[in-house]
Design a protein around this motif. Sequence first.
Motif, PDB file in Angstrom:
ATOM      1  N   GLY A  81       0.665  -1.788  -0.068  1.00  0.00           N
ATOM      2  CA  GLY A  81       0.130  -0.073  -0.347  1.00  0.00           C
ATOM      3  C   GLY A  81       0.868   1.388   0.045  1.00  0.00           C
ATOM      4  O   GLY A  81       1.895   1.160  -0.393  1.00  0.00           O
ATOM      5  N   SER A 141       0.217  -3.963   3.094  1.00  0.00           N
ATOM      6  CA  SER A 141       1.526  -3.480   4.614  1.00  0.00           C
ATOM      7  C   SER A 141       2.104  -2.322   4.114  1.00  0.00           C
ATOM      8  O   SER A 141       1.790  -1.967   2.755  1.00  0.00           O
ATOM      9  CB  SER A 141       2.375  -4.579   3.158  1.00  0.00           C
ATOM     10  N   ARG A 159       7.075   4.448   6.439  1.00  0.00           N
ATOM     11  CA  ARG A 159       7.779   6.135   6.120  1.00  0.00           C
ATOM     12  C   ARG A 159       7.242   6.544   7.026  1.00  0.00           C
ATOM     13  O   ARG A 159       8.339   7.636   7.896  1.00  0.00           O
ATOM     14  CB  ARG A 159       7.788   6.196   4.964  1.00  0.00           C
ATOM     15  N   PHE A 161      10.468  -5.840   4.180  1.00  0.00           N
ATOM     16  CA  PHE A 161      10.916  -6.652   4.571  1.00  0.00           C
ATOM     17  C   PHE A 161      11.981  -8.011   4.190  1.00  0.00           C
ATOM     18  O   PHE A 161      12.396  -8.708   4.558  1.00  0.00           O
ATOM     19  CB  PHE A 161       9.623  -7.784   3.101  1.00  0.00           C
ATOM     20  N   GLY A 162      13.115  -6.951   3.890  1.00  0.00           N
ATOM     21  CA  GLY A 162      14.494  -7.514   3.724  1.00  0.00           C
ATOM     22  C   GLY A 162      14.246  -7.942   2.525  1.00  0.00           C
ATOM     23  O   GLY A 162      14.711  -8.685   2.503  1.00  0.00           O
ATOM     24  N   ALA A 212       7.722   4.333  -5.602  1.00  0.00           N
ATOM     25  CA  ALA A 212       7.992   3.271  -5.305  1.00  0.00           C
ATOM     26  C   ALA A 212       8.585   2.160  -5.564  1.00  0.00           C
ATOM     27  O   ALA A 212       8.079   1.177  -5.743  1.00  0.00           O
ATOM     28  CB  ALA A 212       7.489   2.212  -4.329  1.00  0.00           C
ATOM     29  N   LYS A 221       6.556  15.414  -8.603  1.00  0.00           N
ATOM     30  CA  LYS A 221       6.714  13.768  -9.364  1.00  0.00           C
ATOM     31  C   LYS A 221       5.587  13.452  -9.969  1.00  0.00           C
ATOM     32  O   LYS A 221       4.161  14.379 -10.150  1.00  0.00           O
ATOM     33  CB  LYS A 221       6.722  12.851  -8.027  1.00  0.00           C
TER      34      LYS A 221
END
Length: 255
Positions: free
Chosen positions: A8, A30, A34, A50-51, A76, A196
């Motif tokens: 999300g 999720s 931030r 998540f890594g 993103a 942006k």
Amino acid sequence: MPRILLLGGTSEASQMARALADSGANAVFSYAGRTTAPVSQPLPTRIGGFGGVTGLATYLRAENITHVIDATHPFAAQMSANAVAACGMTNVALCALERPAWRAGPDDTWLSVPNTEAAVQALPDSPARVFLAIGKQTLSAFSHKNQHFYLLRLVDAPDTPLPLPRAQAVIARGPFTEAEDLALLRTHAITHIVAKNAGGTGARAKLDAARVLGLPVILIDRPAVPPRAVRYSIEAVMNWLAHGAEAGTTTERGV
Ligand code: 3Y8
Ligand code: NAP
């Protein structure tokens, strides 16, 4: 029964979460973590990275995820690339919910640039009053053009000094309205806007306000992301979930 991971962090993701919750879907939302207090969602929510790809792949397996909906922001790009890689590794179906890029109308004065560095170069040499509506992650790129006054809009109050000598921050979480952004641009006598090309409705107001005031907009193109199945509406994603998704299809099947 599909088990869905919804990546999300956008207005559209919040709308997608509502649709999934209303349909009784087995889904988890999720956030990256931030912001200090993200908008709460009508789904069980996890917060934090998540890594990398392996971390995401491990999560998908551990949580028995069968479908991923990538409703993250067009900028993103790392998260989106990781989702393509991890879903490919784990044979999980992936679909992006994207909002079309904004396109200039006849009364818009937009200059499209490929990235943040080009946006900095596009600013004039003579001192200007610039509304930097790009959040805080890329602000430092503007630090060597410090002849300008910068108005920043941030979601959370900065906890470290801003990297720009002549800057003022307003703290606000969108979505924003044209009236609010008109007042903001007038109050601060803004001469240029940097934004942006996010698309969608939540960040559009400043562009409409710029048109009313005849102000130039420097618009940063969205970064490239790897190919994946894409839908442009909540309904189309729900349809993909019901019919179009096959495990392992991260991109559309050739027809
Ligand atoms: C953490 C979740 C919703 C979501 C709202 C949308 C609309 C408002 C417009 C301006 C532009 C900007 C920024 C912006 C918009 C929506 C949407 C969108 C732009 C939240 C949110 C999270 C983030 C992260 C944040 C970034 C920053 C970017 C501010 C929540 C509010 C500038 C992007 O402080 C930081 O580190 C902020 C970082 C990534 C860009 C940057 O590089 O700084 N978004 N924004 C998400 C997470 O943790 O996973 O806090 O509730 C979500 C929204 N931001 O449900 O209504 O959908 O576009 N967000 C840009 O588009 O230019 C503001 O000021 O005009
Ligand atoms: P990014 O640069 O593409 O991702 C950087 C890392 O942040 C990812 O590799 C991942 O960490 C983590 N991450 C990103 N989105 C996540 C999510 N939804 N759930 C869990 N982890 C996530 O991402 P970003 O541009 O910083 O964006 C962060 C969040 O803000 C996203 O939710 C995005 O939708 C939202 N947002 C961004 C913008 C923008 O301008 N970039 C605008 C509006 C909203 P790991 O590698 O550890 O998994």
